[in-house]
Design a protein around this motif. Structure first.
Motif, PDB file in Angstrom:
ATOM      1  N   VAL A 172      -0.226  16.085  -2.942  1.00 53.77           N
ATOM      2  CA  VAL A 172       0.466  16.425  -1.694  1.00 53.77           C
ATOM      3  C   VAL A 172       1.322  15.208  -1.373  1.00 53.77           C
ATOM      4  O   VAL A 172       0.794  14.093  -1.243  1.00 53.77           O
ATOM      5  N   GLU A 173       2.633  15.399  -1.307  1.00 49.00           N
ATOM      6  CA  GLU A 173       3.547  14.273  -1.072  1.00 49.00           C
ATOM      7  C   GLU A 173       3.944  14.199   0.406  1.00 49.00           C
ATOM      8  O   GLU A 173       3.673  15.128   1.178  1.00 49.00           O
ATOM      9  N   HIS A 174       4.625  13.114   0.747  1.00 54.26           N
ATOM     10  CA  HIS A 174       5.057  12.926   2.141  1.00 54.26           C
ATOM     11  C   HIS A 174       5.964  14.057   2.611  1.00 54.26           C
ATOM     12  O   HIS A 174       6.028  14.385   3.792  1.00 54.26           O
ATOM     13  N   SER A 175       6.664  14.690   1.650  1.00 55.33           N
ATOM     14  CA  SER A 175       7.625  15.732   2.016  1.00 55.33           C
ATOM     15  C   SER A 175       6.971  17.111   2.149  1.00 55.33           C
ATOM     16  O   SER A 175       7.609  18.065   2.587  1.00 55.33           O
ATOM     17  N   GLU A 218       9.597   5.767   7.633  1.00 59.06           N
ATOM     18  CA  GLU A 218      10.970   6.291   7.478  1.00 59.06           C
ATOM     19  C   GLU A 218      11.963   5.154   7.289  1.00 59.06           C
ATOM     20  O   GLU A 218      12.855   5.221   6.451  1.00 59.06           O
ATOM     21  N   ALA A 219      11.779   4.093   8.096  1.00 52.45           N
ATOM     22  CA  ALA A 219      12.770   3.009   8.089  1.00 52.45           C
ATOM     23  C   ALA A 219      12.533   2.010   6.964  1.00 52.45           C
ATOM     24  O   ALA A 219      13.453   1.305   6.561  1.00 52.45           O
ATOM     25  N   THR A 220      11.291   1.936   6.455  1.00 56.68           N
ATOM     26  CA  THR A 220      10.998   0.819   5.547  1.00 56.68           C
ATOM     27  C   THR A 220      10.702   1.211   4.094  1.00 56.68           C
ATOM     28  O   THR A 220      10.705   0.347   3.229  1.00 56.68           O
ATOM     29  N   VAL A 221      10.434   2.498   3.834  1.00 51.86           N
ATOM     30  CA  VAL A 221      10.130   2.875   2.440  1.00 51.86           C
ATOM     31  C   VAL A 221      11.046   4.028   2.021  1.00 51.86           C
ATOM     32  O   VAL A 221      11.078   5.075   2.670  1.00 51.86           O
ATOM     33  N   GLN A 222      11.803   3.801   0.945  1.00 48.42           N
ATOM     34  CA  GLN A 222      12.680   4.854   0.422  1.00 48.42           C
ATOM     35  C   GLN A 222      11.849   6.092   0.070  1.00 48.42           C
ATOM     36  O   GLN A 222      10.734   5.943  -0.463  1.00 48.42           O
ATOM     37  N   PRO A 223      12.361   7.301   0.308  1.00 48.73           N
ATOM     38  CA  PRO A 223      11.567   8.511   0.058  1.00 48.73           C
ATOM     39  C   PRO A 223      10.948   8.549  -1.338  1.00 48.73           C
ATOM     40  O   PRO A 223       9.780   8.901  -1.496  1.00 48.73           O
ATOM     41  N   GLU A 224      11.726   8.160  -2.365  1.00 47.87           N
ATOM     42  CA  GLU A 224      11.195   8.277  -3.741  1.00 47.87           C
ATOM     43  C   GLU A 224      10.114   7.234  -4.045  1.00 47.87           C
ATOM     44  O   GLU A 224       9.420   7.331  -5.054  1.00 47.87           O
ATOM     45  N   CYS A 225       9.968   6.246  -3.162  1.00 47.80           N
ATOM     46  CA  CYS A 225       8.945   5.204  -3.385  1.00 47.80           C
ATOM     47  C   CYS A 225       7.660   5.487  -2.611  1.00 47.80           C
ATOM     48  O   CYS A 225       6.675   4.774  -2.755  1.00 47.80           O
ATOM     49  N   ARG A 226       7.669   6.521  -1.767  1.00 48.40           N
ATOM     50  CA  ARG A 226       6.492   6.766  -0.914  1.00 48.40           C
ATOM     51  C   ARG A 226       5.307   7.278  -1.723  1.00 48.40           C
ATOM     52  O   ARG A 226       5.483   7.981  -2.716  1.00 48.40           O
ATOM     53  N   TRP A 275       0.825  -1.213   0.000  1.00 48.05           N
ATOM     54  CA  TRP A 275       0.000   0.000   0.000  1.00 48.05           C
ATOM     55  C   TRP A 275       0.853   1.255   0.000  1.00 48.05           C
ATOM     56  O   TRP A 275       0.452   2.302  -0.499  1.00 48.05           O
ATOM     57  N   TRP A 276       2.018   1.156   0.633  1.00 53.88           N
ATOM     58  CA  TRP A 276       2.801   2.357   0.925  1.00 53.88           C
ATOM     59  C   TRP A 276       3.982   2.558  -0.005  1.00 53.88           C
ATOM     60  O   TRP A 276       4.687   3.558   0.109  1.00 53.88           O
ATOM     61  N   ASN A 277       4.210   1.583  -0.893  1.00 52.34           N
ATOM     62  CA  ASN A 277       5.386   1.655  -1.751  1.00 52.34           C
ATOM     63  C   ASN A 277       4.936   1.590  -3.212  1.00 52.34           C
ATOM     64  O   ASN A 277       4.479   0.554  -3.686  1.00 52.34           O
ATOM     65  N   LYS A 278       5.081   2.714  -3.919  1.00 53.86           N
ATOM     66  CA  LYS A 278       4.509   2.727  -5.269  1.00 53.86           C
ATOM     67  C   LYS A 278       5.321   1.901  -6.256  1.00 53.86           C
ATOM     68  O   LYS A 278       4.839   1.619  -7.348  1.00 53.86           O
ATOM     69  N   VAL A 279       6.529   1.490  -5.855  1.00 50.38           N
ATOM     70  CA  VAL A 279       7.284   0.596  -6.732  1.00 50.38           C
ATOM     71  C   VAL A 279       6.659  -0.810  -6.697  1.00 50.38           C
ATOM     72  O   VAL A 279       6.626  -1.526  -7.697  1.00 50.38           O
ATOM     73  N   ILE A 280       6.090  -1.177  -5.560  1.00 47.73           N
ATOM     74  CA  ILE A 280       5.461  -2.505  -5.468  1.00 47.73           C
ATOM     75  C   ILE A 280       4.072  -2.493  -6.112  1.00 47.73           C
ATOM     76  O   ILE A 280       3.738  -3.353  -6.912  1.00 47.73           O
TER      77      ILE A 280
END
Ligand SMILES: NC(=O)c1ccc[n+]([C@@H]2O[C@H](COP(=O)([O-])OP(=O)(O)OC[C@H]3O[C@@H](n4cnc5c(N)ncnc54)[C@H](O)[C@@H]3O)[C@@H](O)[C@H]2O)c1
Length: 383
Positions: free
Chosen positions: A238-241, A255-263, A200-205
Motif C-alpha cells: 500500500v503506497e502513499h498514493s 509533501e514538502a520534503t520527500v519527492q513522491p517517488e522516494c516515499r 525513515w521516510w525516504n527510500k533513496v536515503i
C-alpha cells in the motif's frame, strides 16, 4: 599479574557504538561490562573527529576505564599507520552507515580498507544492513564476503535478534523433537507518529523500511527457514498514493520534503519459498500511533508452533503450542534478555549468532522483497 588488555577499535562514533535515547543499542557499554579494567579502546575511526572526541570525553568524565589513550583517526589507513600492520586488535566494531560499507569500490569500500589497514584483527562485528547499494556483481557485495572469509578472523553481524534466548529455545525444541520448519511468518508494525528522521521516510536515503527496518525479522526468518529462493518472492504494497495509505498522524511535512517517488510504502506484504521447501512471509506496516512498535515472529512446524513477541523489550516472550500433546499454550518470559551482550559474547567465543554470509543473504532477501513490490506496482499501473 593483571590480565592482558582487550584491545578494541570502534568504527563510527554514533548511536550504535555509543548509545542513544531511542533504544538499547550501545556496543561500547557491552564491551565495558565484559572487560572492565582490562578494556583498552585503542581508537575510534570516524571522519567526524569532533563527535569521536565528544564520546571519549563523556567516557572519561564518567570514569569508565579503557579510554585513557584512545586515539581518533579519520580514516582506516591512518589507524593502520598508527597501530602498525602487526597489531592484533581483539575486536573491531564497524558501526559506520551502510552507505560506506559492503561494496568493492569507493565510497562504499570501508570494509576492504579496514581489512587492509588492520589485517591481524581477531574478531569483527559488522553492523546491519551490510550495504546500502542494490546487490549486484558490479557493486561487489560478494567480494566483501570473500575478503572477510580470507582474513581468517571471526566475523559476526549485528542481527542481534538471532541472539535472543527465545530464539535459542525454539531452535532447541526443533532439534529435540526432530521437527522440520513448514513456514515462518514475521510482522513488524512501526509506530510512526514521532518518527521524523528523514532517512525513515525516504527510500533513496535508507533503501526503504524492509531493507533498513524489517531486516531484523528477515534475518530471523532465514535462521529458521534456511536460504530463500529469491525468484519466488512476491510482494504487494500500500503506497502513499493509495487511499488506505494516507497517514493521519505524520509528525512532519512529507509533501514538502520527500519527492513522491522516494516515499516509503505504508504496508508491505511479502511471501516467498525457501530452498528447503518451507514458505516465508513478512508484513511491515507504518501504521501505529504513539511510539511503541509491535513485532512478532512465528515458526510453524507439524504439531508444534512458536510465536515470539516483545523482541525489542527487556522481556521478550515466547508462546509455544505443542498441539501434538494438547491445546494448551505455554508462555515463556525471558526477563533481562540482552541480545546485544550475547551477540558479543558469542562472537568472542568464535560462534557468532549471525555470520557475514547470513547477513548478506538477509540483505539480498530484503532487496528482493522491495524490488518485487516495485515490479508489482508497475504491472498494476499497466492494467
Ligand atoms: N542493530 C541495531 O539494533 C542497530 C541500532 C542502531 C543502528 N544500527 C546500525 O548501525 C549503523 C550506524 O548507525 P548509527 O545509528 O550509529 O548512525 P550514526 O549516524 O549515529 O553514526 C554513524 C557514525 O559513522 C560515522 N562515519 C561516516 N562515515 C564513516 C566512515 N567512512 N568511516 C568511519 N565512520 C564513518 C559518522 O560520522 C557517524 O559519527 C547503521 O548501519 C545502522 O543500521 C543498528
Amino acid at each position: 599479574m593483571s590480565p592482558a588488555p582487550f584491545k578494541v577499535v570502534f568504527v563510527g562514533a554514533g548511536e550504535i557504538n555509543f548509545g542513544s535515547a531511542e533504544g538499547p543499542w550501545n556496543h561500547s557499554k557491552r564491551v565495558e561490562s565484559s572487560f572492565g579494567q582490562s578494556l583498552s579502546v585503542l581508537g575510534i575511526v570516524d571522519p567526524d573527529s569532533a563527535r569521536a572526541e565528544k564520546q571519549i570525553e563523556l567516557k572519561k568524565a564518567a570514569g569508565v576505564p579503557g579510554y585513557d589513550k584512545t586515539a581518533i583517526w579519520p580514516t582506516p589507513e591512518l589507524a593502520g599507520e598508527a597501530l602498525g600492520a602487526d597489531c592484533a586488535v581483539d575486536l573491531v566494531i564497524v558501526g559506520a552507515p551502510p552507505h560506506f560499507r559492503g561494496c568493492a569500490a569507493p565510497p562504499a569500500d570501508l570494509d576492504l580498507r579496514l581489512l587492509g589497514a588492520l589485517p591481524k584483527t581477531k574478531h569483527w562485528l559488522v553492523e546491519k544492513p551490510v550495504s546500502a547499494a542494490q546487490p549486484s556483481k558490479l557493486a561487489g557485495q560478494s567480494k566483501v564476503l570473500e575478503a572477510y572469509n580470507a582474513s581468517g578472523a571471526v566475523v559476526g553481524c549485528g542481527y542481534m535478534m538471532t541472539a535472543l534466548k527465545g530464539v535459542d529455545m525454539i531452535k532447541k525444541m526443533i532439534q529435540d523433537k526432530g521437527l522440520t520448519v513448514m513456514g515462518t511468518a514475521a510482522r513488524y508494525y512501526m509506530a510512526y507518529e514521532f518518527a521524523t528522521k528523514p532517512a525513515w521516510w525516504n527510500k533513496v536515503i535508507s533503501c526503504g523500511p524492509i531493507v533498513e527496518q524489517a531486516t531484523h525479522l528477515a534475518s530471523l526468518s532465514l535462521l529458521f527457514g534456511g536460504a530463500a529462493r529469491l525468484k519466488s518472492v512476491r510482494t504487494h504494497t500500500v503506497e502513499h498514493s493509495d487511499a488506505p495509505g494516507k497517514l493521519s498522524k505524520l509528525g512532519f511535512d512529507e509533501e514538502a520534503t520527500v519527492q513522491p517517488e522516494c516515499r516509503i510504502p505504508r504496508y508491505t506484504s511479502a511471501v516467498w519459498k525457501y530452498k528447503a521447501g518451507a514458505v516465508g512471509s513478512l508484513t511491515h506496516v507504518v501504521g501505529l500511533h504513539g511510539n511503541t512498535y509491535d513485532t512478532e515472529f512465528e515458526v510453524i512446524c507439524d504439531g508444534t508452533t512458536f510465536r515470539l513477541v516483545d523482541m525489542y523489550t527487556p522481556t521478550p516472550r515466547l508462546f509455544i503450542r505443542q498441539s501434538d500433546q494438547g491445546a494448551e499454550v505455554e508462555v515463556h518470559a525471558f526477563a533481562n534478555d540482552d541480545p546485544f551482550q550475547t551477540q558479543i559474547d558469542r562472537l568472542l567465543a568464535g560462534t557468532p549468532s549471525c555470520t557475514y554470509e547470513q547477513a548478506l543473504q538477509t540483505y539480498e532477501l530484503t532487496w528482493a522483497i522491495r524490488e518485487a513490490g516495485e515490479r508489482e506496482r508497475l504491472e498494476d499501473q499497466d492494467e
